[in-house]
Design a protein around this motif. Structure first.
Motif, PDB file in Angstrom:
ATOM      1  N   ARG A   1       0.798  -1.221   0.000  1.00  0.00           N
ATOM      2  CA  ARG A   1       0.000   0.000   0.000  1.00  0.00           C
ATOM      3  C   ARG A   1       0.832   1.272   0.000  1.00  0.00           C
ATOM      4  O   ARG A   1       0.458   2.267  -0.632  1.00  0.00           O
ATOM      5  N   ARG A   2       1.947   1.277   0.664  1.00  0.00           N
ATOM      6  CA  ARG A   2       2.740   2.506   0.747  1.00  0.00           C
ATOM      7  C   ARG A   2       3.394   2.877  -0.578  1.00  0.00           C
ATOM      8  O   ARG A   2       3.881   3.996  -0.747  1.00  0.00           O
ATOM      9  N   TRP A   3       3.410   1.945  -1.528  1.00  0.00           N
ATOM     10  CA  TRP A   3       4.004   2.223  -2.837  1.00  0.00           C
ATOM     11  C   TRP A   3       2.962   2.366  -3.939  1.00  0.00           C
ATOM     12  O   TRP A   3       3.303   2.384  -5.111  1.00  0.00           O
ATOM     13  N   TRP A   4       1.686   2.454  -3.578  1.00  0.00           N
ATOM     14  CA  TRP A   4       0.653   2.577  -4.601  1.00  0.00           C
ATOM     15  C   TRP A   4       0.842   3.845  -5.420  1.00  0.00           C
ATOM     16  O   TRP A   4       1.302   4.873  -4.907  1.00  0.00           O
ATOM     17  N   ARG A   5       0.458   3.760  -6.685  1.00  0.00           N
ATOM     18  CA  ARG A   5       0.558   4.919  -7.577  1.00  0.00           C
ATOM     19  C   ARG A   5      -0.397   6.011  -7.115  1.00  0.00           C
ATOM     20  O   ARG A   5      -1.534   5.746  -6.765  1.00  0.00           O
ATOM     21  N   ARG A   6       0.090   7.247  -7.183  1.00  0.00           N
ATOM     22  CA  ARG A   6      -0.728   8.375  -6.776  1.00  0.00           C
ATOM     23  C   ARG A   6      -1.566   8.866  -7.958  1.00  0.00           C
ATOM     24  O   ARG A   6      -1.055   9.003  -9.061  1.00  0.00           O
TER      25      ARG A   6
END
Length: 227
Positions: A212-217
Motif C-alpha cells: 500500500r505505501r508504494w501505490w501509484r498516486r
C-alpha cells in the motif's frame, strides 16, 4: 512546498530499491522452505525435459525462481526507456509490470495443469462456500492465496485506478473466476470451486495491503488513494 520536493534523490532511490529487495527476499524464503521438492525437479529441468519439469508444480516453481534474475534486466531496460521518454516513476512502473507477469503466469500455469483423466472425466463444480476449504490443507490454502498475490501486490503500483483494496479484491475474484471457468470448459479433470475464487481474491487483497505505501498516486494532486 510539497513534501515530495524535499526528498533527496538518494532517498527516492532507496525506496525504489526497497520493493525489489523485498520481492527477492520473498522468493528466497520460498526457495529455502521448498528446497527439497525443488531439487527433486532439478534433474528434469536442467535436462530440458518437458515431462517432470513444466508439467509438475515443483518444476514450474523451480523455473520461476531460476528465471527471477532474468527479470532484472527487463525491468532495467523498461525503466531506462521510460526515463528517456520523460515518464513519471519509470522504475516503479517497470517493476510492477514485470512483477505481475513473473509472479502470476507460473501460478496460473499450475492451476491449468490437467488431472489424471483430462477430457474423459466429467466436469466438476463446487458452489458451496467453505465446503472444500476443510479438505485443502495448509499447503492448498497457501497455494490458492499466492495465485494472484503478485497481481494484487503490483497492480496498484502500476495503475492508480486499481489503488483500492475493494477493486483489487474484485480483480482477483474476476481473474480467478475466469480460471475456474476455463478448467470447467476444457475438462481438465479439476474441480471448479467457489472456495478457490474466495482464496484467490483474498490473497490478492492481502498482497495489495502489503504494497500500500508504494501505490501509484492519482492525478496532479499527489494524494494517495484511500480504501
Amino acid at each position: 512546498m510539497k513534501p515530495d520536493t524535499l526528498r533527496s534523490p538518494a532517498l527516492r532511490r532507496t525506496r525504489e530499491l526497497l520493493v525489489p529487495g523485498l520481492v527477492i527476499l520473498g522468493f528466497a524464503g520460498v526457495a529455502f522452505v521448498l528446497r527439497r521438492p525443488l531439487l527433486m525437479a532439478a534433474p528434469a529441468c536442467t535436462a530440458g525435459r518437458w515431462h517432470g519439469c513444466f508439467d509438475t508444480f515443483n518444476g514450474v516453481l523451480l523455473m520461476t525462481l531460476v528465471a527471477l534474475p532474468l527479470s532484472a534486466p527487463v525491468v532495467r531496460a523498461l525503466a531506462r526507456r521510460r526515463r528517456a521518454a520523460g515518464l513519471a516513476s519509470p522504475w516503479r512502473t517497470s517493476l510492477a509490470e514485470v512483477g505481475m507477469v513473473h509472479g502470476t503466469v507460473p501460478f496460473v500455469w499450475m492451476t491449468m495443469m490437467p488431472g489424471a483423466a483430462p477430457g474423459t472425466a466429467p466436469a466438476r463444480v463446487s458452489l458451496m462456500p467453505l465446503r472444500d476449504l476443510v479438505t485443502m490443507g495448509p499447503l492448498g490454502i497457501a497455494g490458492n492465496l499466492l495465485i494472484f498475490a503478485a497481481l494484487g501486490f503490483f497492480a496498484p503500483m502500476r495503475w492508480a485506478a486499481l489503488a483500492s483494496v475493494p477493486r483489487i479484491l474484485a480483480l482477483g475474484a474476476g481473474c480467478s473466476a475466469l480460471v475456474e471457468s476455463a478448467q470447467y470448459v476444457l475438462r481438465l479433470d479439476r474441480v471448479s470451486s467457489v472456495d478457490d475464487v474466495l482464496l484467490n481474491a483474498a490473497g490478492a487483497a492481502l498482497a495489495a495491503l502489503a504494497s500500500r505505501r508504494w501505490w501509484r498516486r492519482p492525478g496532479p494532486g499527489g494524494e494517495r488513494l484511500r480504501v
